[in-house]
Write a protein that holds these residues in place. Structure first.
Motif, PDB file in Angstrom:
ATOM      1  N   LEU A  24       0.861  -1.186   0.000  1.00 28.32           N
ATOM      2  CA  LEU A  24       0.000   0.000   0.000  1.00 28.32           C
ATOM      3  C   LEU A  24       0.901   1.240   0.000  1.00 28.32           C
ATOM      4  O   LEU A  24       1.103   1.875   1.029  1.00 28.32           O
ATOM      5  CB  LEU A  24      -0.914  -0.003   1.224  1.00 28.32           C
ATOM      6  N   PRO A  25       1.402   1.607  -1.156  1.00 26.80           N
ATOM      7  CA  PRO A  25       2.430   2.654  -1.212  1.00 26.80           C
ATOM      8  C   PRO A  25       1.943   4.056  -0.849  1.00 26.80           C
ATOM      9  O   PRO A  25       2.749   4.906  -0.459  1.00 26.80           O
ATOM     10  CB  PRO A  25       2.909   2.599  -2.667  1.00 26.80           C
ATOM     11  N   ARG A  26       0.664   4.295  -0.960  1.00 31.16           N
ATOM     12  CA  ARG A  26       0.148   5.644  -0.703  1.00 31.16           C
ATOM     13  C   ARG A  26      -0.417   5.807   0.708  1.00 31.16           C
ATOM     14  O   ARG A  26      -0.870   6.902   1.060  1.00 31.16           O
ATOM     15  CB  ARG A  26      -0.942   5.979  -1.716  1.00 31.16           C
ATOM     16  N   PHE A  69      -1.102 -21.747   5.810  1.00 30.00           N
ATOM     17  CA  PHE A  69      -0.879 -20.376   5.364  1.00 30.00           C
ATOM     18  C   PHE A  69      -0.435 -19.516   6.546  1.00 30.00           C
ATOM     19  O   PHE A  69      -0.847 -19.743   7.686  1.00 30.00           O
ATOM     20  CB  PHE A  69      -2.166 -19.776   4.788  1.00 30.00           C
ATOM     21  N   ILE A  70       0.392 -18.526   6.253  1.00 31.35           N
ATOM     22  CA  ILE A  70       0.847 -17.584   7.275  1.00 31.35           C
ATOM     23  C   ILE A  70       0.706 -16.179   6.733  1.00 31.35           C
ATOM     24  O   ILE A  70       1.279 -15.856   5.684  1.00 31.35           O
ATOM     25  CB  ILE A  70       2.309 -17.836   7.665  1.00 31.35           C
ATOM     26  N   ILE A  71      -0.040 -15.350   7.462  1.00 27.61           N
ATOM     27  CA  ILE A  71      -0.170 -13.943   7.089  1.00 27.61           C
ATOM     28  C   ILE A  71       0.788 -13.130   7.944  1.00 27.61           C
ATOM     29  O   ILE A  71       0.965 -13.405   9.135  1.00 27.61           O
ATOM     30  CB  ILE A  71      -1.626 -13.455   7.242  1.00 27.61           C
ATOM     31  N   SER A  72       1.421 -12.154   7.328  1.00 26.37           N
ATOM     32  CA  SER A  72       2.339 -11.298   8.078  1.00 26.37           C
ATOM     33  C   SER A  72       2.275  -9.886   7.521  1.00 26.37           C
ATOM     34  O   SER A  72       1.714  -9.656   6.447  1.00 26.37           O
ATOM     35  CB  SER A  72       3.770 -11.846   8.023  1.00 26.37           C
ATOM     36  N   LYS A  73       2.879  -8.985   8.268  1.00 27.41           N
ATOM     37  CA  LYS A  73       2.768  -7.568   7.926  1.00 27.41           C
ATOM     38  C   LYS A  73       4.095  -6.899   8.210  1.00 27.41           C
ATOM     39  O   LYS A  73       4.654  -7.066   9.293  1.00 27.41           O
ATOM     40  CB  LYS A  73       1.656  -6.943   8.774  1.00 27.41           C
ATOM     41  N   ASP A  74       4.614  -6.166   7.248  1.00 25.50           N
ATOM     42  CA  ASP A  74       5.839  -5.387   7.420  1.00 25.50           C
ATOM     43  C   ASP A  74       5.456  -3.921   7.347  1.00 25.50           C
ATOM     44  O   ASP A  74       5.236  -3.375   6.257  1.00 25.50           O
ATOM     45  CB  ASP A  74       6.851  -5.759   6.333  1.00 25.50           C
ATOM     46  N   ASN A  75       5.382  -3.288   8.492  1.00 20.19           N
ATOM     47  CA  ASN A  75       4.903  -1.905   8.522  1.00 20.19           C
ATOM     48  C   ASN A  75       5.864  -0.953   7.804  1.00 20.19           C
ATOM     49  O   ASN A  75       5.417  -0.026   7.121  1.00 20.19           O
ATOM     50  CB  ASN A  75       4.695  -1.451   9.963  1.00 20.19           C
ATOM     51  N   ARG A  77       7.584  -1.458   5.256  1.00 17.67           N
ATOM     52  CA  ARG A  77       7.402  -1.600   3.804  1.00 17.67           C
ATOM     53  C   ARG A  77       5.955  -1.393   3.383  1.00 17.67           C
ATOM     54  O   ARG A  77       5.635  -1.469   2.199  1.00 17.67           O
ATOM     55  CB  ARG A  77       7.887  -2.975   3.335  1.00 17.67           C
ATOM     56  N   ARG A  78       5.075  -1.148   4.366  1.00 13.30           N
ATOM     57  CA  ARG A  78       3.641  -0.985   4.067  1.00 13.30           C
ATOM     58  C   ARG A  78       3.134  -2.173   3.242  1.00 13.30           C
ATOM     59  O   ARG A  78       2.413  -1.999   2.252  1.00 13.30           O
ATOM     60  CB  ARG A  78       3.364   0.321   3.338  1.00 13.30           C
ATOM     61  N   THR A  79       3.523  -3.346   3.642  1.00 16.25           N
ATOM     62  CA  THR A  79       3.227  -4.542   2.857  1.00 16.25           C
ATOM     63  C   THR A  79       2.724  -5.667   3.753  1.00 16.25           C
ATOM     64  O   THR A  79       3.247  -5.854   4.854  1.00 16.25           O
ATOM     65  CB  THR A  79       4.488  -5.019   2.102  1.00 16.25           C
ATOM     66  N   ILE A  80       1.710  -6.372   3.260  1.00 15.76           N
ATOM     67  CA  ILE A  80       1.314  -7.607   3.920  1.00 15.76           C
ATOM     68  C   ILE A  80       1.643  -8.767   2.990  1.00 15.76           C
ATOM     69  O   ILE A  80       1.736  -8.605   1.779  1.00 15.76           O
ATOM     70  CB  ILE A  80      -0.176  -7.630   4.325  1.00 15.76           C
TER      71      ILE A  80
END
Length: 115
Positions: A24-26, A69-75, A77-80
């Motif tokens: 989510l780049p914006r 499945f594994i969900i993760s989030k890198d704040n 990088r604004r990326t899941i």
């Protein structure tokens, strides 16, 4: 307007793995950090299925994908991400990144599991 950049879909063999990404780049970092995010998938002619969600450090999974499945989030990088292991030969699904607070979906990335 939020933008969702999804990637990582493709063809995998049964038992294989794929990792999906949704950036989510914006989105302002503070907003992204507190956001509840998830992944839906939809097979042709079927209703979408919510497969995983993440809020902070809390994650939830559909029974159909739990332990695979594994969900993760890198704040920063604004990326899941959605790490998908032990994929089953279920044909083709489109996976959508989703933000819960505003019920906003990405454009989708196609995953085909077939030998």
């Amino acid at each position: 307007q939020e933008q969702y950049v999804e990637s990582g879909g493709g063809l995998a063999q049964p038992g294989g793995s794929l990792r999906l990404s949704c950036k989510l780049p914006r989105t302002i970092l503070s907003v992204f950090t507190s956001a509840s995010m998830g992944w839906y998938r939809q097979a042709p002619g079927k209703q979408p299925e919510l497969v995983a969600t993440i809020t902070g450090r809390n994650t939830n999974y559909a029974t159909s994908v739990e332990s695979r499945f594994i969900i993760s989030k890198d704040n920063t990088r604004r990326t899941i991400y959605l790490q998908m292991n032990s994929l089953k030969a279920e044909g083709t699904d489109v996976y959508y990144c989703w933000r819960q607070e505003i019920d906003c979906w990405g454009q989708g990335t196609q995953v085909t599991v077939s030998s």
